[in-house]
Design a protein around this motif. Structure first.
Motif, PDB file in Angstrom:
ATOM      1  N   VAL A 151       0.822  -0.558   0.271  1.00 50.21           N
ATOM      2  CA  VAL A 151       0.110  -0.109  -0.109  1.00 50.21           C
ATOM      3  C   VAL A 151       0.760   0.861  -0.116  1.00 50.21           C
ATOM      4  O   VAL A 151       0.335   2.047  -0.926  1.00 50.21           O
ATOM      5  N   PHE A 155       4.315   1.413  -1.164  1.00 48.65           N
ATOM      6  CA  PHE A 155       4.729   1.804  -2.236  1.00 48.65           C
ATOM      7  C   PHE A 155       3.996   2.157  -3.563  1.00 48.65           C
ATOM      8  O   PHE A 155       3.839   2.919  -4.268  1.00 48.65           O
ATOM      9  N   ASP A 156       2.207   1.714  -3.358  1.00 47.10           N
ATOM     10  CA  ASP A 156       1.289   1.895  -4.227  1.00 47.10           C
ATOM     11  C   ASP A 156       1.159   3.905  -4.156  1.00 47.10           C
ATOM     12  O   ASP A 156       1.179   4.364  -5.111  1.00 47.10           O
ATOM     13  N   ASN A 157       1.072   4.143  -2.768  1.00 48.40           N
ATOM     14  CA  ASN A 157       0.725   5.203  -2.605  1.00 48.40           C
ATOM     15  C   ASN A 157       2.258   6.493  -2.782  1.00 48.40           C
ATOM     16  O   ASN A 157       1.912   7.443  -3.356  1.00 48.40           O
ATOM     17  N   VAL A 167       4.875   4.153  -7.475  1.00 52.67           N
ATOM     18  CA  VAL A 167       4.392   4.200  -8.356  1.00 52.67           C
ATOM     19  C   VAL A 167       3.514   5.347  -8.700  1.00 52.67           C
ATOM     20  O   VAL A 167       4.240   6.150  -9.770  1.00 52.67           O
ATOM     21  N   ASP A 168       2.158   5.726  -7.610  1.00 54.85           N
ATOM     22  CA  ASP A 168       2.040   7.054  -8.072  1.00 54.85           C
ATOM     23  C   ASP A 168       2.857   8.547  -7.852  1.00 54.85           C
ATOM     24  O   ASP A 168       2.863   8.857  -8.357  1.00 54.85           O
TER      25      ASP A 168
END
Lengths: 539, 653
Positions: free
Chosen positions: B597, B599-601, B604-605
């Motif tokens: 979570v 990493f995604d926030n 990548v984003d």
């Protein structure tokens, strides 16, 4: 050859509906550009909004009936593209208004037609409180439906591109003007991502046209007609570049890891109805495009990139599911589960087997209904409680049993319970992938454990356990109303029906998948030790 | 044996599924409108299936042994090219055994539930779920292919989830329900991959073709299939290493524990292995794995059963252990299949009876489950005591009760396997018999004998929270234990009769053996009733009874659990099964989730946003040439696109 314009009318009805909706006067006086608020009684405004909503519903139902009748005219064992219409549009560039459907496009148009009235019914009161012209929201939905029908029906690549890009506009406004939270940030992010993909595709589309003009297969007349383009021979290097142009556009739309980051924001900022249209319908254009365009136009490139794409798809399956488990917001959670589900769809497409292709196509339809039902239900919950935080719920089952039942069935479909629709498609995808790629299939199968965790944990935290005081105060005695039931029960009924007896839909999809695979010269793997005995006498 | 088309009365065998499906649909969709008569409909539908099952059974007996495998094609479910999944019913001796067990014991437990759940406002929903369970379980055992079996397999998992969490407004049951479902899903991955492998290897997942070509696939394929099926069986049947959910599953209402988590669903893993006998017969490695899982689980379950003060959890440990015996037998090949099924059927009677007895005690004791608060109940619940006692004699294997015949058969078959592995397996099984006698005697003594401990004021809570045992909670008023109503006692009596006679009926004269022979083959050598390993097991069992008596009968049972030795504490903690899961699976899983979570926030984003910000910065300089007219943007986009295309053409890709 032009048949009766079934498809043009199917796309035209919602557009006409949008025009009629906009013509409904929004204020007491019919004076355009009137800026003074409050010059008509609130009751008046409510009545006009109601009229607009009823009109939207009526047009969407007419579209649905039309599409159902149209589907009966489709002969699954007939030619690939049916109900075709072809008119020259820009003769200088060989652009045609050409539409027609194969089994894949037909079931997706059917899904669009089914979801639209459900979404309109469920969104009935969603935007009333925003103080913005309610009719515009519904008109945008209707325009979006026209665009999506167009994008599935187009058999001319240029026409497809036009619909593909035009589709962004209504969605941009639905999120940007009618959304919640950081809606403008989300809308711009959504638009930029999509435009970037669209531009890459535009380059590939134009290049395709130029190459077609050099090919003997078209008689050296550049064309955008897909049925002609599939016969154009391209060098494998050209194929690779053009493939990427299309594929990246579709991977952003689908969305595939790592192109997915616009999706959670857009999902969280959109109204539930808009989110359903985005996840359920619009994003399917990406996976639909992969089958129709990436595979058929560039078969050599498709083979070349298969391993890479399958890897990305498996990552999507697992990554989307793992991140979904960690979400604290209901809307974002469903957004991430969709990334996982789209991973399955892409996996099935690029497995290049009958089971994978049919499973992926069926998955597109099933995901539309399942995510539609889940998201609309979550919307009903948010409308009552005013929050989409999971922590703000608990023990809802006790006070809203009908809601909880429908939520559970939709959730179980999300975790691929046999007997519900998603299982059929997911298993077909997995078995079709396993036939060629054992290790990726095994990894993807682990996704069924993760799906159980994210769905059941969400269900437990919102529906089970003791009911906290504020939840009891706001939700007691407020189980689903007739309008809400009317929106969701048909979807849940379809989820069950298509889980128990998917054959009618598969019978429509299978021939189209078969001809796609034939087009790109792949055949299903042969079993290593074919069975010798038949299991008993069949009647 | 070749499979023939169903004819005559068997053509209606879809009714077996249709009755409970109808019941579940009416009760779950009909909602509160059906509250008044819902339980009656539930019982009727189950009984209707049972009656048809009896008719089908006698019809089957009327056929010659070689013609007792009958297939009924119902409809084409998932047809895609070579993948042709049908919903079809296979009536043969093996599936018939299960049909009668499921609908017979199921109907008795539904009748019992009419009384047990009488005061629950949601009784109608309970019967709806039980009908759903019976339908799914029947699909599981009647399916003529692995995919339809899988549908039933998941269906019983769903029913189990719904019923464990039936009291969903409490905190614990929903958590236990979710745990059960997820642990089962781990096993289901094995079963699903097995089906995929069958399709890839044999081009089919129907029983007939798969079994016919299993041998041609080679040992590699059959071993892989066997291990994958075993993984599935471990999940469903609560075998090590997927055992931990069963103890938590006792949060469900007691009739559910009796039907699903003792008599039927948890034995589905044994069914799967016995049904797949042509696959296992071809792979000694997979068979060995099955026997090892069975032997380990039978000891683990028995040890856990010794340490639990919660009567249902003691019985749940026992269930794990008894299914361990069945798995052990199923892993022995043709020598053991018959005994696996015989023990399964006998266990269906005596364990369901024991659970219903426990439920009857709880019914009379205001849902108290802590045996340290029981005592002397034989005087207050005489029918419950007698029926429970007969089940007790059956499970510890006292001749001539059921367990004596079926369990000794397993011990003997393990012994006959020979070699070191046979020795070890037989030793495990014999030791297990001794431990079984110990913990069951402990349950009997603590519940029905000794001094009554339920009118003592309960100690103030929180004295020793770390024992992992339910500490006695002070009751606000005195308890008045009472016998249950007839609607509950009657099923207990029937099950007690089964506990007494089922083993002898099935084993003597090889009745079950000759009935099942067309499906599972014949054991290589005949066993006598009295064998040396059996006699040793019986002696150990008597020793176990004696030991339990010295510990719980001769001296008063303390109302508080003593701290106990390190072994006792480990057993109370389910031999640290949950601790293992938590440290090896749950914690790392949570970290992985949080990390993803984050990493995604951020990752990548954030990367995308950073690029956007950089472009935004440089765009300040470009702003001068920006006119703000959409037309010129469109023009520049077009020019850009044209340039790209021109570039592509120039380099001649």
């Amino acid at each position: 050859m032009n048949s009766f314009p079934w498809l043009t009318v199917a796309g035209g009805i919602p557009l006409l509906g949008a025009v009629v909706l906009v013509l409904v006067p929004s204020r007491g006086a019919l004076s355009p550009g009137d800026s003074a608020p409050g010059d008509s009684a609130p009751g008046d405004i409510a009545a006009r909004n109601r009229l607009a909503k009823l009109l939207a519903l009526a047009f969407s139902l007419v579209t649905l009936v039309w599409v159902i009748v149209m589907a009966t005219r489709f002969n699954a064992s007939g030619p690939r593209y049916q109900l075709t219409e072809t008119y020259s549009w820009i003769p200088q560039f060989g652009v045609h208004y050409a539409v027609g459907v194969d089994g894949i496009a037909l079931v997706l148009i059917g899904m669009t037609a089914v979801l639209q009235p459900a979404v309109i019914l469920a969104s009935w009161n969603d935007v009333d409180v925003l103080g913005k012209p309610v009719k515009n929201y519904f008109a945008l939905m209707m325009v979006l439906q026209t665009m999506t029908i167009g994008v599935f029906a187009a058999t001319d690549v240029f026409l497809f591109y036009v619909f593909f890009e035009a589709m962004l506009i209504p969605m941009y406004f639905m999120i940007g003007s009618f959304g919640v939270g950081a809606r403008q940030y989300a809308a711009v992010k959504f638009l930029l991502y999509s435009l970037l993909g669209g531009l890459l595709m535009l380059v590939a589309v134009i290049a395709l046209y130029v190459y077609s003009g050099e090919s003997a297969a078209t008689g050296h007349h550049g064309t955008f007609l897909i049925q002609t383009l599939v016969n154009v021979t391209l060098s494998s290097t050209t194929q690779k570049w053009l493939f990427l142009g299309f594929f990246i556009a579709f991977a952003i739309k689908a969305p595939l890891w790592p192109f997915h980051t616009w999706l959670p924001d857009a999902t969280a900022s959109a109204q539930p109805g808009a989110a359903v249209l985005m996840l359920g319908v619009m994003d399917k254009v990406g996976t639909f495009g992969m089958i129709r365009y990436c595979l058929e136009l560039f078969p050599a490139a498709a083979h070349y990139f298969t391993v890479l794409i399958i890897t990305l798809a498996v990552i999507s399956v697992l990554y989307g599911a793992i991140v979904a488990i960690g979400q604290t917001s209901l809307k974002r959670l469903i957004g991430y589960t969709s990334i996982s589900h789209f991973g399955f769809i892409v996996l099935g497409i690029f497995a290049l087997t009958s089971q994978g292709g049919s499973g992926a196509t069926l998955y597109m339809v099933n995901h539309g209904f399942v995510t539609g039902a889940l998201f609309l239900l979550i919307g009903f919950l948010i409308a009552r409680r005013g929050s989409d935080k999971i922590a703000d719920y608990g023990g809802v089952q006790k006070i809203m049993p009908v809601f909880a039942g429908l939520f559970l069935v939709s959730g179980l479909a999300g975790l691929s319970m046999p007997g519900l629709s998603t299982f059929v498609s997911e298993f077909l995808v997995l078995v079709g992938t396993f036939d060629r790629y054992k290790v990726p299939a095994v990894f993807a199968t682990v996704g069924i454990i993760l799906a159980a965790i994210y769905i059941l944990w969400m269900y437990q935290r919102t529906m089970n356990g003791p009911t906290p005081e504020p939840v009891a105060a706001q939700l007691t005695g407020r189980d689903l109303r007739a309008r809400e039931l009317l929106a969701v029960v048909p979807l849940v009924a379809l989820i069950i029906a298509m889980g128990v007896y998917p054959k009618p839909v598969l019978d429509v999809i299978n021939p189209a998948v078969h001809s796609t695979l034939t087009q790109i010269h792949v055949t299903d793997p042969v079993p290593a030790h074919p069975a010798t005995a038949q299991n008993g006498a069949q009647p | 044996m070749t499979t023939l088309a169903a004819t005559g009365v068997l053509r209606a065998s879809w009714l077996l599924l249709a009755f409970p499906v109808f019941g579940a649909a009416v009760l779950l969709i009909g909602g509160r409108r059906t509250d008044k008569w819902g339980h009656l409909l539930g019982v009727t539908m189950s009984l209707a299936s049972f009656v048809y099952g009896m008719i089908a059974y006698f019809t089957l007996l009327g056929y010659p042994a070689a013609e007792r495998s009958r297939d009924l094609h119902m409809f084409s479910w998932v047809p895609v090219a070579g993948f042709q999944a049908n919903i079809g019913i296979l009536i043969d001796p093996l599936s018939m055994c299960f049909v009668l067990l499921i609908t017979g014991v199921g109907s008795l437990i539904l009748i019992y539930s009419v009384g047990y759940m009488a005061h629950d406002v949601e009784r109608r929903r309970f019967f709806g779920y039980l009908n759903l369970f019976i339908a799914a379980m029947l699909l599981l055992v009647l399916a003529d292919n692995y995919l339809a079996l899988y549908a039933g397999w998941e269906g019983v998992g769903l029913a189990s989830y719904l019923l464990i969490g039936f009291w969903q407004f409490k905190p614990a049951p929903p958590v236990a329900a979710k745990k059960a479902f997820i642990a089962n899903r781990v096993g289901d991955v094995g079963l699903s991959i097995a089906i995929m492998l069958m399709f890839a290897e044999f081009g089919s997942f129907n029983f007939g073709p798969v079994f016919a070509s299993a041998h041609s696939g080679g040992t590699g394929v059959t071993t892989a299939l066997g291990l994958l099926l075993l993984l599935g069986a471990c999940g469903k049947s609560a075998q090590v290493p997927l055992q931990s959910w069963l103890l938590d599953a006792m949060e469900g209402p007691t009739p559910v524990s009796a039907l699903i988590h003792a008599a039927t669903m948890v034995t589905a893993g044994v069914y799967l292995i016995v049904r797949s006998n042509p696959i296992f017969n071809d792979s000694p490695a997979a068979q060995l794995a099955v026997t090892v899982v069975g032997a380990v689980t039978l000891l683990v379950g028995a040890i856990i059963g010794c340490a639990k003060d919660d009567i249902k959890k003691a019985l749940a440990g026992s269930t794990m252990s008894q299914i361990g015996y069945m798995m052990l037998a199923a892993g022995l090949g043709p020598a053991g299949y018959v005994f696996a099924i015989a023990h399964l059927l006998a266990h269906g009677f005596f364990k369901a009876g024991l659970f219903l007895g426990a439920g009857s005690v709880m019914h009379g004791m205001e849902d108290e489950v802590n045996m340290r608060r029981y005592g002397a109940l034989r005087k207050f619940l005489p029918y419950t005591f007698v029926t429970f006692g007969l089940g007790y004699l059956a499970i510890i294997g006292i001749p001539p009760f059921s367990g004596f015949f079926t369990k000794d058969g397993i011990i003997d078959a393990a012994w006959e396997k020979g070699g070191t592995s046979g020795w070890i397996l037989a030793a495990c099984a014999i030791t297990g018999a001794g431990i079984t006698a110990f913990y069951m005697t402990r349950v009997m003594l603590m519940t029905y004998f000794g001094a009554k401990r339920w009118d003592e004021p309960g100690p103030q809570g929180g004295a020793e929270p770390r024992t992992g045992q339910p500490q006695p909670q002070p009751h606000e008023h005195a308890l008045h234990p009472h016998e249950s109503p007839w609607v509950m006692v009657f099923p207990m009596i029937i099950l007690a009769i089964g506990s007494v006679g089922a083993g002898a009926f099935l084993i003597i004269n090889g009745r079950l053996q000759s009935f099942l022979a067309p499906v599972v083959g014949v054991p290589p050598e005949a066993h006598g009733i009295w064998t040396w390993p059996g006699i040793i097991a019986l002696a150990l069992a008597l020793a176990g009874v004696g030991l339990a008596w010295t510990m719980y009968g001769r001296v008063p049972v303390p109302a508080m659990a003593p701290r106990g030795s390190i072994f006792a504490r480990a057993a109370r903690q389910d031999l640290y099964g949950d601790a293992f899961n938590e440290s090896v699976l749950m914690r790392p899983g949570q970290w992985l989730t949080r990390l993803s979570v984050y990493f995604d926030n951020r990752g990548v984003d954030g990367l995308v946003n950073t690029i956007a910000a950089i472009i935004g910065g440089s765009s300040g300089r470009l702003r001068r040439i920006q006119t703000g007219f959409a037309r010129s943007y469109a023009l520049s986009m077009l020019i850009g696109a044209v340039l790209l295309v021109a570039g592509l053409l120039v380099v001649r890709l």
